[in-house]
Design an enzyme around this catalytic site. Structure first.
Site, PDB file in Angstrom:
ATOM      1  N   GLY A  45      -9.263  -1.413   4.539  1.00  0.00           N
ATOM      2  CA  GLY A  45      -8.698  -2.442   5.403  1.00  0.00           C
ATOM      3  C   GLY A  45      -7.842  -3.473   4.693  1.00  0.00           C
ATOM      4  O   GLY A  45      -7.586  -4.556   5.230  1.00  0.00           O
ATOM      5  N   GLU A  64       2.378  -1.869   0.577  1.00  0.00           N
ATOM      6  CA  GLU A  64       2.622  -0.488   0.192  1.00  0.00           C
ATOM      7  C   GLU A  64       3.413   0.202   1.299  1.00  0.00           C
ATOM      8  O   GLU A  64       3.267  -0.127   2.478  1.00  0.00           O
ATOM      9  CB  GLU A  64       1.301   0.257  -0.004  1.00  0.00           C
ATOM     10  CG  GLU A  64       0.525  -0.132  -1.234  1.00  0.00           C
ATOM     11  CD  GLU A  64      -0.712   0.708  -1.421  1.00  0.00           C
ATOM     12  OE1 GLU A  64      -0.976   1.128  -2.551  1.00  0.00           O
ATOM     13  OE2 GLU A  64      -1.425   0.933  -0.428  1.00  0.00           O
ATOM     14  N   TYR A  76      -1.458  15.517  -0.344  1.00  0.00           N
ATOM     15  CA  TYR A  76      -2.713  15.702   0.380  1.00  0.00           C
ATOM     16  C   TYR A  76      -2.964  17.183   0.688  1.00  0.00           C
ATOM     17  O   TYR A  76      -4.114  17.599   0.856  1.00  0.00           O
ATOM     18  CB  TYR A  76      -2.706  14.893   1.671  1.00  0.00           C
ATOM     19  CG  TYR A  76      -2.968  13.416   1.449  1.00  0.00           C
ATOM     20  CD1 TYR A  76      -4.014  12.990   0.643  1.00  0.00           C
ATOM     21  CD2 TYR A  76      -2.177  12.439   2.047  1.00  0.00           C
ATOM     22  CE1 TYR A  76      -4.266  11.639   0.435  1.00  0.00           C
ATOM     23  CE2 TYR A  76      -2.422  11.084   1.850  1.00  0.00           C
ATOM     24  CZ  TYR A  76      -3.467  10.698   1.031  1.00  0.00           C
ATOM     25  OH  TYR A  76      -3.706   9.364   0.825  1.00  0.00           O
ATOM     26  N   ASP A 114      -0.649  -5.931  -0.539  1.00  0.00           N
ATOM     27  CA  ASP A 114      -1.811  -5.048  -0.422  1.00  0.00           C
ATOM     28  C   ASP A 114      -1.858  -4.018  -1.551  1.00  0.00           C
ATOM     29  O   ASP A 114      -2.430  -2.946  -1.387  1.00  0.00           O
ATOM     30  CB  ASP A 114      -1.838  -4.355   0.943  1.00  0.00           C
ATOM     31  CG  ASP A 114      -0.712  -3.339   1.123  1.00  0.00           C
ATOM     32  OD1 ASP A 114       0.233  -3.322   0.301  1.00  0.00           O
ATOM     33  OD2 ASP A 114      -0.780  -2.548   2.095  1.00  0.00           O
TER      34      ASP A 114
END
Length: 240
Positions: A45, A64, A76, A114
């Site tokens: 979060g 980001e 991924y 962040d």
């Protein structure tokens, strides 16, 4: 590390739509820490909390941008093949972003981000093989740019199961392949990294029970603790 403070939850809980009290509304952590970074593993979060801080205090956001990394979705799916390209793209993206901070701070702007660029090595160590890691570290060392350090880092912790639940709930398609084992290892590496981190004042928040992202009372309590921070390190967690 400072012994965790036993904080009790405040009731009733409210969502962000609720108005803070007049007394709380006068507290502004950016008056003391003009550049704040919120950090933590995937799904904890950090972007939501950074956005809430920016909305409350009118801070510029420096976030980001995973959607701009063309290698991330491929990572991924085929991690070993695309790990190095993914890491290098994030590295140069963050260098570009941080290079813009001096102009903002000269204009007395509040900034909240962040990401902490020093923590990128956690992902590199977790995803790259030895030869790739050695190359990545040579590239990092060759960057002679002097990047600004934040005035405060807020590190959000969560257990691997909580992280997995949050990743599942937000439903980002390219994150569907993330395993509990990967999140557990990543979370452990974050813990070790911030145990030794001394680049900026640091607040560590265990979000399994104290969740400033989803609960407005906990958000207000975090602001109070930030404004009143003594020393360079504090750890906060609510008792069960």
């Amino acid at each position: 590390m400072q012994k965790p403070a036993a904080l009790r939850p405040r009731n009733p809980r409210r969502d962000y739509a609720s108005s803070p009290s007049n007394e709380r509304n006068t507290l502004n952590p950016f008056e003391r820490f003009a550049h704040i970074v919120v950090e933590g593993p995937i799904g904890v979060g950090k972007t939501s909390l950074a956005s809430a801080l920016a909305s409350r205090f009118g801070a510029q956001m420096q976030l980001e941008a995973p959607q701009d990394n063309p290698f991330l979705s491929r990572f991924y799916q085929e991690g070993e093949r695309w790990a190095l390209a993914t890491q290098l793209h994030f590295l140069f993206q963050r260098i570009d972003q941080l290079s813009q901070i001096d102009v903002s701070t000269q204009n007395n702007a509040y900034i909240v981000g962040d990401f902490l660029i020093e923590k990128d090595k956690l992902f590199a160590q977790l995803t790259l093989d030895d030869d790739e890691l050695a190359l990545y570290e040579r590239i990092v060392a060759a960057q002679s740019i002097s990047l600004p350090k934040p005035d405060l880092v807020i590190y959000l912790q969560a257990s691997a199961q909580h992280l997995l639940d949050r990743v599942s709930r937000r439903g980002i398609s390219m994150e569907k392949g993330i395993s509990a084992d990967y999140l557990g290892e990543l979370s452990e590496r974050y813990t070790r990294f911030f145990h030794h981190y001394d680049g900026s004042p640091l607040i560590i928040v265990n979000t399994d029970h104290w969740n400033p992202v989803d609960r407005s009372d906990d958000f207000e309590l975090l602001i109070e603790q930030t404004v009143g921070l003594r020393g360079r390190r504090a750890f906060f967690s609510l008792a069960d």
